[in-house]
Scaffold this active site. Structure first.
Site, PDB file in Angstrom:
ATOM      1  N   LYS A  74     -19.875  12.006   6.950  1.00 56.12           N
ATOM      2  CA  LYS A  74     -19.951  12.590   8.289  1.00 56.12           C
ATOM      3  C   LYS A  74     -20.581  13.982   8.227  1.00 56.12           C
ATOM      4  CE  LYS A  74     -17.789   8.758   9.055  1.00 56.12           C
ATOM      5  NZ  LYS A  74     -16.362   8.629   9.077  1.00 56.12           N
ATOM      6  N   TYR A 114      -7.542   7.491  11.222  1.00 62.04           N
ATOM      7  CA  TYR A 114      -8.751   6.665  11.168  1.00 62.04           C
ATOM      8  C   TYR A 114      -8.325   5.228  10.861  1.00 62.04           C
ATOM      9  CZ  TYR A 114     -13.201   4.871   9.443  1.00 62.04           C
ATOM     10  OH  TYR A 114     -14.331   4.126   9.230  1.00 62.04           O
ATOM     11  N   ASP A 148      -6.802  14.609   5.489  1.00 58.40           N
ATOM     12  CA  ASP A 148      -8.153  14.107   5.758  1.00 58.40           C
ATOM     13  C   ASP A 148      -8.861  15.173   6.595  1.00 58.40           C
ATOM     14  OD1 ASP A 148     -10.428  12.938   6.805  1.00 58.40           O
ATOM     15  OD2 ASP A 148      -9.495  10.998   7.200  1.00 58.40           O
ATOM     16  N   ARG A 177     -20.810   6.361 -15.454  1.00 60.34           N
ATOM     17  CA  ARG A 177     -19.639   6.169 -14.586  1.00 60.34           C
ATOM     18  C   ARG A 177     -18.675   7.325 -14.789  1.00 60.34           C
ATOM     19  NH1 ARG A 177     -15.996   3.357 -16.732  1.00 60.34           N
ATOM     20  NH2 ARG A 177     -17.290   1.574 -17.281  1.00 60.34           N
TER      21      ARG A 177
HETATM   22  C1  LIG Z   1     -15.387   7.729   8.565  1.00 56.76           C
HETATM   23  C2  LIG Z   1     -14.039   8.260   8.306  1.00 56.76           C
HETATM   24  C3  LIG Z   1     -13.301   7.834   7.184  1.00 56.76           C
HETATM   25  C4  LIG Z   1     -13.803   6.772   6.230  1.00 56.76           C
HETATM   26  O1  LIG Z   1     -14.853   7.225   5.447  1.00 56.76           O
HETATM   27  P1  LIG Z   1     -16.026   6.264   4.886  1.00 56.76           P
HETATM   28  O2  LIG Z   1     -16.964   7.206   4.253  1.00 56.76           O
HETATM   29  O3  LIG Z   1     -16.589   5.511   6.044  1.00 56.76           O
HETATM   30  O4  LIG Z   1     -15.362   5.331   3.900  1.00 56.76           O
HETATM   31  C5  LIG Z   1     -12.067   8.405   6.981  1.00 56.76           C
HETATM   32  N1  LIG Z   1     -11.548   9.338   7.830  1.00 56.76           N
HETATM   33  C6  LIG Z   1     -12.224   9.756   8.917  1.00 56.76           C
HETATM   34  C7  LIG Z   1     -11.610  10.772   9.810  1.00 56.76           C
HETATM   35  C8  LIG Z   1     -13.486   9.225   9.193  1.00 56.76           C
HETATM   36  O5  LIG Z   1     -14.138   9.638  10.293  1.00 56.76           O
END
Ligand SMILES: *Cc1c(COP(=O)(O)O)cnc(C)c1O
Length: 381
Positions: A195, A98, A170, A46
């Protein structure tokens, strides 16, 4: 090192015990010690894992940061960022986030007394009136989902610096290949690696990247203390995905550009939202801070109803109807009923998120096939 070289080599060394060129998947929970406290830098998985270390160093290099800290999902990465705040402290966030980020900030951290102001940052000066002695972070997401608005990262960072605030970005939609906010003055970058970084729709993961040792120590502490860590197999898949990020992105952006050209000429289409279009209200900012305009496109229809959109969503064969984005395969989605279904209709309409708005995540398939698929589906309305 330039980006394409970093994507493949940064943080990654041939395995010293065997010469394996690929980072091994260290599928272990613990490490044998020669004597109490006498170990090789690893005690329990961990806390630390060599596959994860390689990935974290790679991600830090891609964002021009110093430290990368990975978590089990993008939202677990944001969760770690929120855990560096205390009750009574405040953040100012852009209002086009998001949905899962908004939910975590308001419904989880709201109940612990962390206050968030969600505001329009298209004019960065709007931030100033919400700053008070409790403000800690300015949180932004750019480009936004699904309207593809672009915020001026440097202008926002300049205001934050004047007030001794940290900027959290982000960077999921752009990926570090197209945009490196640390270079523009940001302090903390986070990703849904799920993504573009992973790129193959086969891993859920998140990461935080920073240049600050003080912040990195906090994030590593939370990574270990809260335990939302990615497994070694997922770290391996992420490293593998990242090796082609620049090549995938180049193709996806080129495909996206051609698809916007096609959509603009289609007489069933009303509006096309893509930061690469000269008519996009934030085109100049996008051009200044991004090296290309990404592969997310939204558009709506002249016959502006859910049922017309639905016809298209049901008719595409290559574009798969699914949430998520950033994979090699193209996806199609309907924000009003899928990702943004919980937002009141009048609020949606104010930002242009109409009932017929369709969001595309453009993949790296052959462009002629993609256009033929869309053309046939749009022709049905
Ligand atoms: C998908 C997404 C998230 C969340 O991420 P996860 O890996 O699904 O927890 C946060 N910000 C954006 C812009 C996203 O497209």
């Amino acid at each position: 090192m330039k980006f394409g070289t970093k994507a493949i080599h940064a943080g990654v060394e041939p395995d010293p015990s065997t010469g394996a060129i690929m980072t091994p998947i260290f599928q272990t929970s613990t490490y044998v010690q020669a004597a109490p406290g006498d170990n090789q830098g690893y005690e329990y998985a961990r806390t630390k894992n060599p596959t994860r270390d390689a990935l974290q160093n790679n991600l830090a290099a891609l964002e021009n940061g110093k430290y990368g800290i990975c978590y089990s999902s993008g939202l677990a990465a944001l969760d770690a960022i929120m855990k560096t705040l205390s009750t009574g402290e405040e953040i100012i966030s852009s209002n086009d986030l998001y949905g899962g980020s908004y939910r975590l900030i308001t419904r989880v951290y709201g109940q612990f007394g962390i206050k968030a102001h969600f505001i329009d940052m298209s004019d960065p000066k709007n931030i100033v009136q919400h700053i008070n002695k409790n403000t800690k972070y300015i949180c932004i997401e750019t480009p936004t989902n699904p309207m593809l608005s672009v915020l001026d990262i440097k202008a926002i960072c300049d205001i934050a610096k004047m007030h001794k605030l940290k900027v959290v970005v982000d960077n999921t939609f752009a990926s570090p290949y197209l945009q490196t906010p640390l270079d523009l003055g940001a302090d903390i970058i986070w990703h849904s690696c799920t993504k573009y970084l992973g790129g193959h729709s086969d891993v859920v993961m998140g990461a935080v990247i920073t240049k600050s040792k003080v912040l990195a120590d906090k994030f590593a502490f939370i990574q270990n203390a809260s335990g939302a860590v990615p497994g070694p197999q997922d770290c391996f898949l992420m490293l593998r995905g990242i090796k082609t990020l620049h090549v995938r992105m180049d193709r996806a952006c080129a495909n996206a550009k051609k698809i916007t050209d096609f959509l603009l000429k289609n007489d069933k289409v009303a509006n096309v939202y893509y930061p690469g279009l000269k008519t996009h209200p934030n085109h100049k900012i996008a051009k200044k801070q991004m090296s290309n305009f990404g592969a997310m496109i939204s558009f709506d229809l002249k016959k502006n109803t859910f049922s017309t959109a639905k016809k298209i969503l049901k008719s595409t064969k290559l574009f798969a109807l699914a949430e998520s984005l950033g994979g090699v395969e193209s996806l199609i989605g309907h924000p009003a009923s899928m990702t943004h279904g919980s937002i009141p209709k009048e609020d949606r309409l104010k930002v242009g998120l109409t009932d017929s708005l369709i969001r595309l995540s453009i993949g790296i398939e052959n462009i002629d096939d993609l256009i033929a698929d869309l053309s046939k589906a749009i022709g049905k309305v």
